[in-house]
Design a protein around this motif. Structure first.
Motif, PDB file in Angstrom:
ATOM      1  N   LYS B  35      64.274  -6.108  28.570  1.00  0.00           N
ATOM      2  CA  LYS B  35      63.700  -5.377  27.440  1.00  0.00           C
ATOM      3  C   LYS B  35      63.924  -6.186  26.168  1.00  0.00           C
ATOM      4  CE  LYS B  35      64.150  -0.864  29.610  1.00  0.00           C
ATOM      5  NZ  LYS B  35      64.708   0.508  29.595  1.00  0.00           N
ATOM      6  N   PHE B  52      56.920 -15.921  31.034  1.00  0.00           N
ATOM      7  CA  PHE B  52      56.925 -14.563  30.480  1.00  0.00           C
ATOM      8  C   PHE B  52      55.677 -13.819  30.936  1.00  0.00           C
ATOM      9  CE2 PHE B  52      60.159 -15.204  27.128  1.00  0.00           C
ATOM     10  CZ  PHE B  52      60.165 -16.574  27.007  1.00  0.00           C
ATOM     11  N   VAL B  54      54.195  -9.870  30.372  1.00  0.00           N
ATOM     12  CA  VAL B  54      54.477  -8.568  29.758  1.00  0.00           C
ATOM     13  C   VAL B  54      54.078  -7.444  30.719  1.00  0.00           C
ATOM     14  CG1 VAL B  54      53.881  -6.993  27.875  1.00  0.00           C
ATOM     15  CG2 VAL B  54      54.304  -9.416  27.407  1.00  0.00           C
ATOM     16  N   GLU B  56      54.990  -3.994  29.776  1.00  0.00           N
ATOM     17  CA  GLU B  56      54.630  -2.906  28.862  1.00  0.00           C
ATOM     18  C   GLU B  56      55.002  -3.302  27.440  1.00  0.00           C
ATOM     19  OE1 GLU B  56      55.131   1.181  30.244  1.00  0.00           O
ATOM     20  OE2 GLU B  56      56.146   1.614  28.348  1.00  0.00           O
ATOM     21  N   HIS B  58      54.251  -5.133  23.668  1.00  0.00           N
ATOM     22  CA  HIS B  58      53.589  -6.285  23.060  1.00  0.00           C
ATOM     23  C   HIS B  58      54.667  -7.242  22.565  1.00  0.00           C
ATOM     24  CE1 HIS B  58      50.012  -8.041  21.055  1.00  0.00           C
ATOM     25  NE2 HIS B  58      50.955  -8.569  20.274  1.00  0.00           N
ATOM     26  N   ILE B  59      54.502  -8.521  22.829  1.00  0.00           N
ATOM     27  CA  ILE B  59      55.450  -9.511  22.299  1.00  0.00           C
ATOM     28  C   ILE B  59      54.689 -10.661  21.645  1.00  0.00           C
ATOM     29  CG2 ILE B  59      57.104  -8.955  24.133  1.00  0.00           C
ATOM     30  CD1 ILE B  59      56.625 -11.764  25.325  1.00  0.00           C
ATOM     31  N   LEU B  70      51.126 -11.520  23.367  1.00  0.00           N
ATOM     32  CA  LEU B  70      50.991 -11.064  24.752  1.00  0.00           C
ATOM     33  C   LEU B  70      51.093  -9.547  24.829  1.00  0.00           C
ATOM     34  CD1 LEU B  70      53.402 -13.416  26.779  1.00  0.00           C
ATOM     35  CD2 LEU B  70      50.960 -13.727  26.394  1.00  0.00           C
ATOM     36  N   PRO B  72      50.290  -6.078  27.787  1.00  0.00           N
ATOM     37  CA  PRO B  72      50.505  -5.780  29.203  1.00  0.00           C
ATOM     38  C   PRO B  72      49.537  -6.569  30.103  1.00  0.00           C
ATOM     39  CG  PRO B  72      50.545  -3.767  27.919  1.00  0.00           C
ATOM     40  CD  PRO B  72      50.100  -4.850  26.982  1.00  0.00           C
ATOM     41  N   ALA B  88      59.606  -9.011  19.413  1.00  0.00           N
ATOM     42  CA  ALA B  88      58.938  -7.744  19.741  1.00  0.00           C
ATOM     43  C   ALA B  88      59.199  -6.764  18.605  1.00  0.00           C
ATOM     44  CB  ALA B  88      59.464  -7.175  21.061  1.00  0.00           C
ATOM     45  N   ALA B  92      59.596  -3.863  24.185  1.00  0.00           N
ATOM     46  CA  ALA B  92      58.641  -4.341  25.178  1.00  0.00           C
ATOM     47  C   ALA B  92      59.393  -4.658  26.471  1.00  0.00           C
ATOM     48  CB  ALA B  92      57.937  -5.597  24.674  1.00  0.00           C
ATOM     49  N   GLN B  93      58.661  -4.535  27.585  1.00  0.00           N
ATOM     50  CA  GLN B  93      59.244  -4.780  28.901  1.00  0.00           C
ATOM     51  C   GLN B  93      58.566  -6.010  29.503  1.00  0.00           C
ATOM     52  OE1 GLN B  93      58.653  -1.062  30.948  1.00  0.00           O
ATOM     53  NE2 GLN B  93      60.226  -0.026  29.736  1.00  0.00           N
ATOM     54  N   VAL B  94      59.370  -6.935  30.002  1.00  0.00           N
ATOM     55  CA  VAL B  94      58.866  -8.258  30.353  1.00  0.00           C
ATOM     56  C   VAL B  94      59.459  -8.714  31.687  1.00  0.00           C
ATOM     57  CG1 VAL B  94      58.687 -10.657  29.537  1.00  0.00           C
ATOM     58  CG2 VAL B  94      58.719  -8.779  27.871  1.00  0.00           C
TER      59      VAL B  94
END
Lengths: 117, 117
Positions: B35, B52, B54, B56, B58-59, B70, B72, B88, B92-94
């Motif tokens: 995260k 990387f 993604v 969920e 945005h990064i 990036l 989802p 982020a 964000a979840q990566v």
């Protein structure tokens, strides 16, 4: 500066099944998207693990050690040397990672030609 | 027979940021979920590309060569030796892939300890 790779957008660019398309590279590996439908031949990769991440749809990885069911956002790595085949009852979209040049069927004679998209 | 790895389910198991958790292994690489929130320190990996994807949120990958945004289902590989930092604005979840033992900060002195979940 290359753009981000949008997996869903890349998957709109082709329709054939069992024909991985390279979308990025990581440490000598091809990062690919592919569409599965039906059953692929049983095979193994003697010297590489085999990475599957489902983007859309549902697949079953049948292996000599048992079966694994994968839906969207689920991944599984088939260890090197393990006989397996992916099966998709309906079309599924999958992210694959394999060393550059590795034949998708485990055998250069029957492998799909991988191209960048 | 190990189960499929469900990335969203794994991401429910922890809440801290910038602390990658190993969920699978591929050819000597750790496959991890993490995260992000806020900005990570600038760093580089001299001998490995940095993957990387993604899941969920945005990064933004800020690099010395330019920035990449990036969302989802979007991925980017920062080439080895390139200075970068992920940012982020909101959590964000990566999905990350790095060689086993590679420090996430590029420096063993400041790296997070990676554990399996």
């Amino acid at each position: 500066m290359p753009d981000a790779v949008n997996l869903k957008q890349k998957l709109t660019l082709f329709s054939e099944h069992w024909s991985p398309k390279i979308v990025s590279a990581y440490n000598g590996n091809d990062v690919m998207v592919v569409k599965f439908q039906g059953a692929f031949p049983w095979h193994k990769h003697e010297s590489t693990d085999d990475f599957f991440l489902v983007i859309e749809g549902h697949i079953r990885l049948e292996t000599e050690q048992g079966n694994v069911e994968l839906g969207p956002g689920e991944l599984y790595v088939v260890p090197r040397g393990v006989l397996h085949r992916p099966v998709a009852e309906q079309e599924a979209q999958v992210l694959l990672i394999e060393p550059k040049g590795e034949p998708n069927s485990g055998d250069p004679a029957t492998a799909a030609t991988k191209v960048w998209i």
